[in-house]
Enzyme design. Structure first.
Site, PDB file in Angstrom:
ATOM      1  CG  HIS A 162      29.206  45.149  31.356  1.00 13.21           C
ATOM      2  ND1 HIS A 162      29.764  45.832  32.165  1.00 13.21           N
ATOM      3  CD2 HIS A 162      29.300  43.732  30.912  1.00 13.21           C
ATOM      4  CE1 HIS A 162      29.848  44.600  33.012  1.00 13.21           C
ATOM      5  NE2 HIS A 162      29.543  43.628  31.902  1.00 13.21           N
ATOM      6  N   GLY A 178      29.979  35.167  37.833  1.00 11.94           N
ATOM      7  CA  GLY A 178      30.329  33.678  37.980  1.00 11.94           C
ATOM      8  C   GLY A 178      29.851  32.685  36.799  1.00 11.94           C
ATOM      9  CD  GLN A 187      29.902  34.791  30.065  1.00  4.85           C
ATOM     10  OE1 GLN A 187      29.396  33.745  31.213  1.00  4.85           O
ATOM     11  NE2 GLN A 187      30.529  35.254  30.287  1.00  4.85           N
ATOM     12  N   GLY A 235      34.805  36.338  33.524  1.00  2.14           N
ATOM     13  CA  GLY A 235      35.960  35.770  33.316  1.00  2.14           C
ATOM     14  C   GLY A 235      35.470  34.296  32.612  1.00  2.14           C
ATOM     15  CE1 TYR A 236      32.772  29.239  34.250  1.00  6.14           C
ATOM     16  CE2 TYR A 236      33.842  31.452  35.367  1.00  6.14           C
ATOM     17  CZ  TYR A 236      33.605  29.818  35.705  1.00  6.14           C
ATOM     18  OH  TYR A 236      34.059  29.264  36.604  1.00  6.14           O
ATOM     19  CG  ASN A 239      33.196  42.801  35.456  1.00  2.00           C
ATOM     20  OD1 ASN A 239      33.950  41.592  35.507  1.00  2.00           O
ATOM     21  ND2 ASN A 239      32.494  42.834  36.236  1.00  2.00           N
ATOM     22  CG  ASP A 293      26.225  49.438  30.567  1.00  4.43           C
ATOM     23  OD1 ASP A 293      26.406  48.240  29.984  1.00  4.43           O
ATOM     24  OD2 ASP A 293      26.964  49.570  31.595  1.00  4.43           O
ATOM     25  CB  CYS A 296      27.952  40.576  30.360  1.00  7.52           C
ATOM     26  SG  CYS A 296      29.501  40.386  31.434  1.00  7.52           S
ATOM     27  CG  LEU A 297      25.930  35.349  33.237  1.00 10.29           C
ATOM     28  CD1 LEU A 297      26.809  34.930  33.353  1.00 10.29           C
ATOM     29  CD2 LEU A 297      25.476  35.784  34.979  1.00 10.29           C
ATOM     30  N   GLY A 351      25.553  39.621  35.276  1.00  5.48           N
ATOM     31  CA  GLY A 351      25.759  39.258  36.154  1.00  5.48           C
ATOM     32  C   GLY A 351      27.794  38.337  36.489  1.00  5.48           C
ATOM     33  CB  SER A 367      30.145  41.509  36.909  1.00  6.73           C
ATOM     34  OG  SER A 367      29.082  42.127  35.721  1.00  6.73           O
TER      35      SER A 367
END
Length: 360
Positions: A329, A219, A248, A288-289, A286, A331, A244-245, A217, A46
């Protein structure tokens, strides 16, 4: 020690000492608030395309133990520390952080006032940055005119079996997965089969999975739009969990929107309220979006969890399907294990779904 320059997009310049690789770097700069877990952070996919600033003043004091890595090589573009530990006191350590950086072509800078640097990022937001051996404004300005892209580029292992477990089979869609997420499933006797995010619906369903997991992941989630139609088809047939990603993308696949945060959440002290258990958990994060809460109201999604400090959407579920996601996360590598029960929730969802199909 070789001198290195850290130049921020807003014009700030810091001078420190180089360690690890001496190559120049151009990437987005972010900060991580964890007191430990620097190895997991450095190897977390990530962080691809990012320069990571560690806010804790001394980094590297327990060295590097290769068993704790989240991938087989560093994902971060570079790391910034205030003080680099020269000695380690850990019997599990294979090497020092400096030795790891040397061996893995990872650039680092020490001797930076990371408090001042973090305050700049908090006030102005994550921004472009360059790490240079020679300072030249013309070169810097030409760099900052280039766009950054930290979309994950994985391998072509379509349908890679990760173990010989005899439990339920989960198809994991890989957007930059951490090894610890795979391990969390495997220790629950889940048979993990890994697919790249470009994999087709037909490829994924050919293994007859009991459930689908959308991984973490790096971005902007909109850069993975190719996967959204597949996610929509998969969630209509199988229980699904996003992390996480993956959270989104789950939101985007169901009509919600995402936005870029000012400086994101990176650390493992983020308090989250789970409305379904009425409990609060400390979580490892972790990203940024984030998911736009207002946009969720126009969908079949329901918000199930929120970050206590800033109200960020931390959990979603579909009202009419066995599918949910979390922004953090579970985990917990590194971080607290408060929310690890989310994997058990996913497994129980698969069990209930199979029973309902048998009784239909």
């Amino acid at each position: 020690m070789m001198k290195k320059y850290l130049v921020l997009e807003d014009g700030h310049v810091f001078v420190g000492e180089s360690f690890g690789s001496h190559k120049d770097v151009y990437a987005e700069i972010v900060f991580n608030t964890g007191m430990t877990g620097y190895q997991e952070t450095i190897t977390d996919n990530s962080y691809k395309g990012q320069i990571v600033t560690f806010t804790y003043p001394i980094i590297g004091n327990y060295g590097i133990n290769l068993e704790d890595s989240e991938s087989d090589k560093p994902a971060a573009e570079a790391i910034i520390v205030h003080e680099l530990a020269r000695r380690i006191g850990n019997q599990r350590a294979d090497m020092t952080l400096q030795e790891y950086a040397d061996e893995n072509d990872l650039p680092g800078i020490s001797g930076i006032d990371t408090r001042e640097l973090t305050e700049i990022i908090r006030n102005k937001g994550s921004m472009k940055a360059a790490i240079l051996s020679e300072f030249d404004w013309e070169k810097v300005n030409s760099l900052f005119n280039k766009e950054l892209d930290n979309t994950y580029v994985g391998n072509n292992n379509h349908g890679k079996s990760m173990d010989e477990n005899k439990g339920k089979t989960v198809a994991v869609i890989n957007f930059g997965i951490k090894d610890s997420i795979i391990a969390a499933l495997q220790k629950r006797n889940i048979h993990v089969v890994l697919f790249p995010y470009e994999a087709s619906y037909e490829e994924i369903t050919s293994i007859k999975p009991s459930g689908i997991l959308l991984s973490n992941g790096p971005g902007n989630p909109e850069n993975y739009a190719v996967a959204i139609p597949t996610i929509q088809r998969l969630e209509a047939k199988y229980p699904l969990m996003g992390i996480c990603l993956g959270h989104q993308l789950f939101a985007l696949a169901n009509g919600a929107k995402t936005y870029k945060m000012k400086y994101g959440h990176r650390g493992f002290n983020h308090a989250v309220n789970d409305f379904e258990t009425n409990k609060s958990n400390f979580t490892s994060q972790n990203h940024g979006y984030a998911v736009d809460a207002i946009s969720v109201t126009q969908t079949n999604l329901q918000i199930t969890q929120k970050e206590i400090n800033d109200g960020t959407v931390e959990g979603l579920k579909l009202i009419n399907r066995p599918a949910f996601s979390v922004q953090y996360h579970p985990d917990a590598c590194p971080g607290p294990h408060d929310a690890e029960y989310m994997f058990d929730r996913f497994i129980n969802m698969m069990i209930r779904n199979e029973r309902s199909l048998q009784n239909a």
